[in-house]
Motif scaffolding. Structure first.
Motif, short mmCIF file in Angstrom:
data_model
loop_
_atom_site.label_atom_id
_atom_site.label_comp_id
_atom_site.label_asym_id
_atom_site.label_seq_id
_atom_site.Cartn_x
_atom_site.Cartn_y
_atom_site.Cartn_z
N LEU A 50 15.44 -21.91 -5.93
CA LEU A 50 16.54 -21.82 -4.62
C LEU A 50 16.11 -22.68 -3.38
CD1 LEU A 50 17.08 -17.88 -4.97
CD2 LEU A 50 18.70 -19.68 -5.46
N LEU A 51 14.85 -22.71 -3.29
CA LEU A 51 14.18 -23.58 -2.39
C LEU A 51 14.35 -25.12 -2.65
CD1 LEU A 51 11.06 -21.39 -1.51
CD2 LEU A 51 13.12 -21.57 0.04
N GLU A 52 14.30 -25.38 -3.74
CA GLU A 52 14.60 -26.77 -4.18
C GLU A 52 16.06 -27.23 -4.16
OE1 GLU A 52 11.18 -27.30 -8.01
OE2 GLU A 52 13.15 -26.47 -8.53
N GLU A 53 16.70 -26.33 -4.42
CA GLU A 53 18.31 -26.52 -4.16
C GLU A 53 18.70 -27.02 -2.79
OE1 GLU A 53 20.28 -23.31 -5.85
OE2 GLU A 53 19.95 -24.09 -7.95
N ALA A 54 17.79 -26.23 -1.89
CA ALA A 54 17.94 -26.52 -0.54
C ALA A 54 17.49 -27.65 0.21
CB ALA A 54 17.44 -25.23 0.43
N GLN A 55 16.62 -28.51 -0.55
CA GLN A 55 16.26 -29.72 -0.34
C GLN A 55 15.39 -29.69 1.15
OE1 GLN A 55 19.02 -32.66 -1.07
NE2 GLN A 55 19.26 -32.34 -3.07
N LEU A 56 14.52 -28.81 1.33
CA LEU A 56 13.74 -28.73 2.56
C LEU A 56 12.90 -29.89 2.98
CD1 LEU A 56 13.27 -24.96 2.07
CD2 LEU A 56 15.16 -26.02 3.60
N GLU A 57 12.79 -30.33 3.92
CA GLU A 57 11.63 -31.22 4.58
C GLU A 57 10.62 -30.64 4.81
OE1 GLU A 57 12.68 -34.36 7.02
OE2 GLU A 57 14.85 -34.58 6.37
N GLY A 58 9.07 -31.05 4.44
CA GLY A 58 7.99 -30.26 4.90
C GLY A 58 7.71 -29.29 3.83
N PHE A 59 8.31 -29.15 2.95
CA PHE A 59 8.04 -28.17 2.06
C PHE A 59 7.44 -28.73 0.63
CE2 PHE A 59 10.26 -25.41 4.61
CZ PHE A 59 10.04 -24.14 4.21
N SER A 60 6.12 -28.14 -0.03
CA SER A 60 6.00 -28.74 -1.25
C SER A 60 6.22 -27.27 -2.13
CB SER A 60 4.63 -29.07 -1.35
OG SER A 60 3.99 -29.05 -2.57
N LEU A 61 6.82 -27.53 -3.34
CA LEU A 61 7.16 -26.27 -3.98
C LEU A 61 6.74 -26.62 -5.43
CD1 LEU A 61 10.92 -26.42 -2.89
CD2 LEU A 61 9.03 -24.73 -2.06
N ARG A 62 6.26 -25.60 -6.24
CA ARG A 62 5.55 -25.61 -7.41
C ARG A 62 6.14 -24.27 -8.27
NH1 ARG A 62 5.00 -30.08 -6.19
NH2 ARG A 62 2.72 -31.23 -5.40
N SER A 63 6.68 -24.75 -9.32
CA SER A 63 6.96 -23.59 -10.37
C SER A 63 5.84 -23.62 -11.28
CB SER A 63 8.18 -23.88 -11.14
OG SER A 63 8.71 -23.10 -11.82
N CYS A 64 4.87 -22.70 -10.84
CA CYS A 64 3.42 -22.71 -11.51
C CYS A 64 3.70 -21.89 -12.99
CB CYS A 64 2.41 -21.93 -10.71
SG CYS A 64 2.20 -22.88 -9.41
N GLU A 65 4.74 -21.12 -13.16
CA GLU A 65 4.85 -20.36 -14.39
C GLU A 65 3.64 -19.55 -14.63
OE1 GLU A 65 6.91 -22.00 -17.84
OE2 GLU A 65 8.45 -22.83 -16.46
N LEU A 66 2.90 -19.65 -15.65
CA LEU A 66 2.09 -18.96 -16.21
C LEU A 66 0.47 -19.61 -15.98
CD1 LEU A 66 3.34 -17.83 -19.49
CD2 LEU A 66 3.51 -16.77 -17.49
#
Length: 151
Positions: A26-42
């Motif tokens: 959801l955060l990736e879809e928002a295309q936010l500046e200043g954010f680093s997003l990681r889907s770390c899973e397991l």
């Protein structure tokens, strides 16, 4: 420079255990500046080098956790309390992983989502999906402090 780093943890094949991954989506879809997003899973340990390099001002770790609350409840607590919760990194204890990351920001929080169903399957239950949406909205607006602290 990255101001906020968010890690989502979970197993995408265990229904509500994927709440952290959904919040990242959801955060990736928002295309936010200043954010680093990681889907770390397991395997969040795979992202330690990236975290050290980024040196964010704020760090949020998001995962499903059985806190004994109603399904879809959101809570936050300081990273220092992670050993007190029912979190696992799915590969080694999260408190050990994160303390290995030099230079953790002072503003480091865990955001926990109470799952309803972690049986085998894909997709969040409605209550947890709603919680994921609320958490993503608050994070995107830099209002995570509005999530109630875990007692």
């Amino acid at each position: 420079m990255v101001h906020t780093t968010v890690w989502g943890i979970g197993n995408p094949l265990l229904k509500d255990d994927a709440a952290g991954l959904e919040i990242i989506k959801l955060l990736e879809e928002a295309q936010l500046e200043g954010f680093s997003l990681r889907s770390c899973e397991l395997a969040p340990a795979n992202y330690l080098a990236t975290l050290k390099k980024e040196q964010p001002q704020r760090f949020y770790l998001i995962d499903a956790a059985d806190m004994g609350l109603p399904a879809g409840s959101l809570r936050r607590f300081p990273l220092e309390r992670i050993a007190d919760a029912s979190f696992t990194s799915h590969d080694m204890p999260l408190d050990q992983i994160l303390h290995a990351a030099a230079g953790m920001p002072q503003n480091a929080w865990v955001i926990a989502v109470q799952p309803e169903d972690t049986s085998f399957g894909v997709g969040l239950t409605p209550k947890v999906a709603d919680a994921a949406q609320r958490a993503a909205s608050l994070l995107a607006a830099q209002r995570a402090e509005e999530i109630q602290e875990l007692e």
